[in-house]
Design an enzyme around this catalytic site. Structure first.
Site, PDB file in Angstrom:
ATOM      1  N   ASP A 251       0.854  -1.179   0.000  1.00  0.00           N
ATOM      2  CA  ASP A 251       0.000   0.000   0.000  1.00  0.00           C
ATOM      3  C   ASP A 251       0.904   1.247   0.000  1.00  0.00           C
ATOM      4  OD1 ASP A 251      -2.241   1.648   0.105  1.00  0.00           O
ATOM      5  OD2 ASP A 251      -3.239   0.446   1.638  1.00  0.00           O
TER       6      ASP A 251
ATOM      7  N   GLU B 175     -10.716   6.374   4.206  1.00  0.00           N
ATOM      8  CA  GLU B 175      -9.692   5.805   5.080  1.00  0.00           C
ATOM      9  C   GLU B 175      -9.796   6.320   6.519  1.00  0.00           C
ATOM     10  OE1 GLU B 175      -5.838   4.875   3.369  1.00  0.00           O
ATOM     11  OE2 GLU B 175      -6.517   5.622   1.426  1.00  0.00           O
TER      12      GLU B 175
END
Length: 636
Positions: A316, A522
């Site tokens: 990521d 997020e």
């Protein structure tokens, strides 16, 4: 073979010239016939041939994915970069056209093609609900809404449309689907999860086949498959357990035993791999205290060796930096741990030269064996060959008309209709409020979300965190959809937050209130109280206390609604429907019936969380799978 003397060669000029030509031809054909460039050669032969020609510098470059903001043709050529991504909001210009995107992508690609070996790059983007960071793309409902449809075939069609819209702008990889199983709605990424139920998540991996194409019947399990230039490489994420963190804190620790891990969080990966998913992204989160980006047991041991995944594993954004407790400390050691764990391509959006130097140092000083580098590069090349990038590295303008096409918008509208969940419809079954009559003297539309395209699209839309307002991209707000649908003689009054007196004095036939969460993505979406932001609650109270009302909740997850239920006549969970608000009006006024079922448990209070179907303390406001149905109105 006879050895010729100088005299013999001097006396036979034809033979001498022939020998020279023969040697030249042999050298020329050896130089020209590179097996890796021949699509007729078997996949493994092409990989082996290319690998045999690569230097360490070229191999390390293939393992790097950088952001568009630091990319250029020169950078791609100099460092042999394997991949570029557009992070949230990273665009060549505001409201960039498909042609602008393609020209930019091709410029970078030409940098790659001008290198000694001409290895093409992959261009990745977070297309989590359509090509959603691009202006005028079709924005589909977020995954939580698609989970409410219970329809894998619909999701597959959305995958195919998303692939076309990404290829329309030159993108070849999408960081989707999320196969997270959200077990706590306080998690800021819960809307990226199809359901709290792993079986629904498993079924929805059919989107992989939409994005990549149907895997051939005789294909070996675990081998990636992408069916040509109308498809993209998919990416199952985030491996593994990202939806199970304590209190729903993004990137935190998931505590679970092996059985729970394999039955709750792993099934989406089984199915994705069977369908030939090309890439898998690792989670920021930890599992039982071990950072997933450092978890050799689960990345190399289980994913690669047990599940036989043959695509490549991607990190990521800046995740290598997050392996230590303090961001970016002891970076060289973090590189060693992450690569040794089994990460093949590392998303180092900005500080890529530091990563390249650090990885090269580790290999030269035996901190990372060459066999690990070779495994990573083989996997990356395998995906590139399978995608057909060596044969078709450059994007063209043939698909630009697919971006935001009418056909795709109709598909998104259908998805919206089928994702709506009807939670309440009148005081009793024999006195329903919905469907609403199209003919009325005067109706009120209220609420912060009724006329806000950005709010109904949510996060990961144009910008990483999403936007407010109606000028971010093209689409239809719910207010506009209502106006499009009702009888021409019905007067529509829109007032965002009316007071009680206003509602009482205007003699409305009924009211439609649209409220909900503001966009987020997020960690910025992590929320321990899950209340509807102000003035949403007062809008509900003011309007529903004075006139018959239907309340539409726009949210990425269940929110606190129990205190207002008694005053609400009809209640609809619309999730984050995306750009096609017309789908809401289609069902509200009875052109279609309500069919959606809750993909998540709707709690009474946040103190019950986490609470999922099957738990011993299960006491929901609306249980998992709940959803009232209506029939289309015969006359309206």
């Amino acid at each position: 073979m006879k050895a010729f003397s100088k005299q013999e060669m001097a006396g036979s000029p034809i033979s001498f010239m022939g020998l020279l030509l023969l040697c030249f031809w042999a050298a020329f054909t050896d130089a020209e016939f590179m097996k890796y460039k021949d699509p007729k050669q078997p996949l493994n032969v092409r990989i082996k041939d290319l690998m045999s020609r690569m230097t360490l510098e070229e191999k390390v470059g293939q393992m790097v994915q950088i952001d568009r903001s630091v990319a250029s043709a020169e950078v791609m050529k100099k460092y042999f970069i394997g991949s570029i991504l557009s992070g949230g909001g990273s665009a060549p210009s505001k409201e960039a056209s498909a042609e602008t995107w393609i020209n930019m992508v091709n410029e970078y690609q030409n940098g790659c093609l001008s290198t000694r070996l001409g290895i093409p790059m992959i261009y990745g983007t977070d297309a989590v609900h359509g090509n959603s960071l691009v202006y005028k793309a079709t924005i589909f409902p977020h995954n939580v809404g698609l989970g409410a449809t219970r329809d894998p075939e619909l999701v597959k069609r959305i995958g195919a449309a998303t692939a076309l819209e990404n290829r329309a702008t030159g993108f070849t990889q999408v960081f989707a689907p999320s196969v997270a199983v959200c077990r706590d709605p306080r998690w800021g990424r819960c809307y990226e999860s199809y359901s709290e139920d792993p079986k629904i998540v498993q079924a929805m991996t059919e989107i992989v086949s939409g994005l990549q194409g149907d895997i051939p019947t005789k294909s070996r399990k675990g081998v990636p498959f992408v069916a040509g230039k109308y498809k993209v490489a998919a990416c199952a994420k985030h491996y593994v357990g990202d939806g199970g963190t304590k209190n729903g804190v993004n990137g935190d620790n998931t505590e679970i035993d092996r059985h729970g891990l394999l039955t709750i969080h792993m099934p989406g990966y089984y199915n994705s791999i069977i369908k030939g998913v090309a890439t898998i992204m690792v989670s920021y989160s930890s599992l039982n205290g071990i950072k997933m980006h450092a978890n050799n047991d689960l990345i190399t041991g289980f994913l690669k060796n047990t599940l036989r995944f043959r695509g490549f594993v991607l990190s990521d954004w800046q995740a290598i930096d997050r392996i230590p407790s303090v961001f970016h400390t002891n970076y060289s050691h973090s590189i060693q741990i992450g690569i040794q764990a089994g990460i093949d391509m590392v998303m180092v959006p900005l500080n890529f030269t530091e990563f390249i130097d650090g990885l090269t140092f580790q290999v030269k000083n035996k901190g990372i064996p060459m066999s690990r580098i070779d495994d990573a590069v083989k996997r990356i090349l395998r995906v590139k060959f399978v995608m057909g990038l060596f044969e078709n590295p450059l994007a063209d303008f043939s698909l630009v008309n697919q971006l935001g096409s009418q056909e795709h918008r109709e598909l998104a509208r259908e998805a919206v209709r089928r994702s709506l969940v009807l939670l309440k419809n009148g005081e009793s079954a024999d006195r329903p409020l919905l469907p609403l009559p199209k003919k009325a003297s005067k109706i009120l539309v209220a609420g912060s979300h009724a006329d806000n395209l950005g709010y109904q699209c949510g996060g990961w839309t144009i910008e990483w965190q999403g936007l407010s307002g109606n000028n971010l991209t093209s689409g239809t707000t719910i207010l506009k959809a209502i106006e499009n649908t009702i009888d021409p003689n019905t007067k529509v009054v829109y007032k965002e937050n009316p007071d009680v007196e206003y509602v009482k004095s205007n003699k409305f036939s009924y009211a439609i209130v649209v409220v909900g969460e503001h966009p987020y993505a997020e960690s910025l979406g992590d929320n321990l109280n899950l209340t509807i932001p102000d003035p949403g609650p007062s809008t509900i109270t003011n309007v529903c206390g004075a006139v018959k009302c239907v309340v539409i909740i726009i949210s990425g997850r269940p929110v606190v609604i129990q205190p207002y239920i008694s005053s609400i006549d009809a209640l609809v969970a619309a999730w984050l429907p995306g750009s096609e608000g017309q789908g809401v009006a289609d069902v509200l006024f009875g052109d279609y019936g309500f069919t959606g079922k809750l993909p998540r448990t709707w709690f009474k209070t946040v103190h019950q969380l986490p609470m999922n179907v099957g738990d011993p303390h299960y006491d929901p406001l609306f249980p998992f799978g709940f959803g009232l149905t209506t029939k289309p109105a015969k006359t309206n």
